[in-house]
Write an enzyme that holds these catalytic residues in place. Structure first.
Site: not given
Ligand SMILES: *Cc1c(COP(=O)(O)O)cnc(C)c1O
Length: 427
Positions: A285, A354
């Site tokens: 991910e 601001c």
């Molecule tokens: C935010 C998130 C990611 C991505 O994280 P990066 O540091 O941008 O690679 C992957 N999995 C989950 C569950 C997330 O919340």
């Protein structure tokens, strides 16, 4: 390196360019502040990760919250990338961009009943469930819709990612995921307590902007051990392990691990030579690794305010356009769009909002000659930039442009005042 600020934006004949297009030209044509992304830069990390992991053929799901522009999702979808999302809005975006539901992972610590009810209608790859009550709700909603929910349990492996506390998610004091004992208990009662749920996987995501491999190594070992243990408890063995995102990028002079080294570590645990090769499909991910250094925020200098020790450069971009420095005190390189001759001088680069937190950098050495109507680029702004932008101070969010092989197109127009007040009622 995973990537550095200027990997995908080059100085050519003294001008900063993206895939050959001078950024100053885009600034003049489309106005500022303006986000500019390079398509090639978005695809490069994906291709590299796929290449090093070719023996396990992973499913790479882009973390939509890092950059949710439809055109960017479309570019990634065309590269066979799936999506990892954390809200129903992101699900709608992903489907709108043409991503197949089978490649979509629905993460997030607080999915509401309406979100689950809508998402259950699609044959998603999986819901990543993060608590017992959420799991009960998924089971209930699936039953009501006469569906089976494919679920991965998000495991909190209690690993310290050694990153900023706001983006650390895999420690036991964090709100994310389930601990080992909770997962074992769920698995024991899986068939009886959750009749409408198929437990297909485990997931982890221990944090963001992680610069060394050690936290990953620890987490990979823990998820692998737990998976093997669960396979003996669950009615059916697990099908996949989702290793999350979190691989850091270079913003300054950090030395983040390369995508290749990260991939090799994954192979040690799950590749051809490992004891579980072929047993689990592997998912990722990544968000920042893909988009972070694929985008910059271009801004015009409104004023140079002279002071004795250091000047202020007041930009037309502000914390509402790029929130990371204000939120995490994070560092972004700032460079003029063309090379200047002459001396440099220390400046604080700030926005017009601001708030004293509205500051992009302090004590930066920049050419003394930069002044009103010159342009600068705030680098490494492709991830968690536009997706976190707001309308604070009644400021229109910036436009976004995507450059592909020397041609730039606007992928989101600048907001207008009418856009901003459209939802408000005066009587
Ligand atoms: C935010 C998130 C990611 C991505 O994280 P990066 O540091 O941008 O690679 C992957 N999995 C989950 C569950 C997330 O919340």
């Amino acid at each position: 390196m995973s990537s550095r600020p200027l990997d995908y934006f080059q100085f050519k004949n003294g001008e900063l360019t993206s895939e050959g297009v001078p950024l100053e030209q885009l600034a003049k044509e489309h106005g500022t502040p303006l986000y500019v992304y390079s398509e090639n830069a978005l695809l490069d990390p994906i291709r590299r990760l796929k290449k090093v992991l070719s023996e396990i053929k992973p499913l790479i799901c882009f973390a939509v919250k890092a950059n949710s522009n439809l055109s960017i999702l479309k570019v990634l979808a065309a590269e066979e990338v799936g999506m990892d999302l954390v809200s129903i809005g992101e699900l709608r975006r992903a489907l709108h961009a043409g991503v197949r539901p089978e490649k979509i992972v629905f993460s997030g610590v607080g999915k509401s009943i309406s979100e689950i009810s809508e998402a259950i209608k699609y044959p998603l790859h999986s819901f990543n469930a993060e608590s017992v009550p959420e799991l009960e709700l998924i089971n209930e909603v699936a039953g009501k819709h006469k569906k089976r929910a494919k679920v991965a349990l998000r495991f909190n492996p209690d690993v310290n990612p050694k990153t900023h506390p706001y983006i650390s998610t895999g420690l036991k004091q964090n709100k994310f995921g389930l601990n080992r004992d909770e997962i074992i208990t769920i698995a024991k009662h899986a068939a009886k307590k959750y009749p409408n749920v198929d437990f297909r996987g485990l997931s982890i995501h221990i944090g963001s902007q992680i610069l060394t491999l050690n936290p990953f190594k620890e987490a990979f070992q823990k998820i692998k051990d737990l998976a093997i243990e669960l396979d003996e408890t669950l009615p059916e063995p697990l099908e996949f392990l989702d290793l999350g995102g979190g691989l850091g990028i270079g913003y300054k002079n950090e030395k983040p691990q390369t995508i290749e080294n990260y991939g090799k570590l994954v192979l040690k645990f799950f590749g051809k030579k490992s004891d579980v090769f072929g047993r689990y499909r592997i998912l990722f991910e990544p968000g920042r690794t893909v988009a972070g250094n694929a985008g910059v925020l271009i801004s015009r200098v409104l004023y140079r305010k002279k002071r004795k020790n250091k000047d202020f450069l007041i930009l037309d971009a502000a914390m509402n356009d790029l929130m990371r420095p204000a939120l995490y005190q994070s560092y972004h390189e700032i460079v003029p769009l063309r090379k200047f001759s002459g001396k440099k001088r220390k400046v604080d680069v700030v926005g017009p909002v601001c708030e004293s937190a509205d500051c992009f950098g302090t004590g930066r050495l920049l050419p003394e000659k930069i002044t009103s109507n010159d342009f600068v680029a705030i680098l490494s702004a492709g991830a968690y930039g536009m997706s976190m932008a707001s309308n604070y101070n009644t400021r229109n969010r910036p436009a976004e442009a995507l450059v592909k092989q020397g041609v730039a197109r606007i992928i989101r127009r600048r907001e207008s005042f009418e856009d901003l007040i459209r939802l408000e009622k005066t009587e």
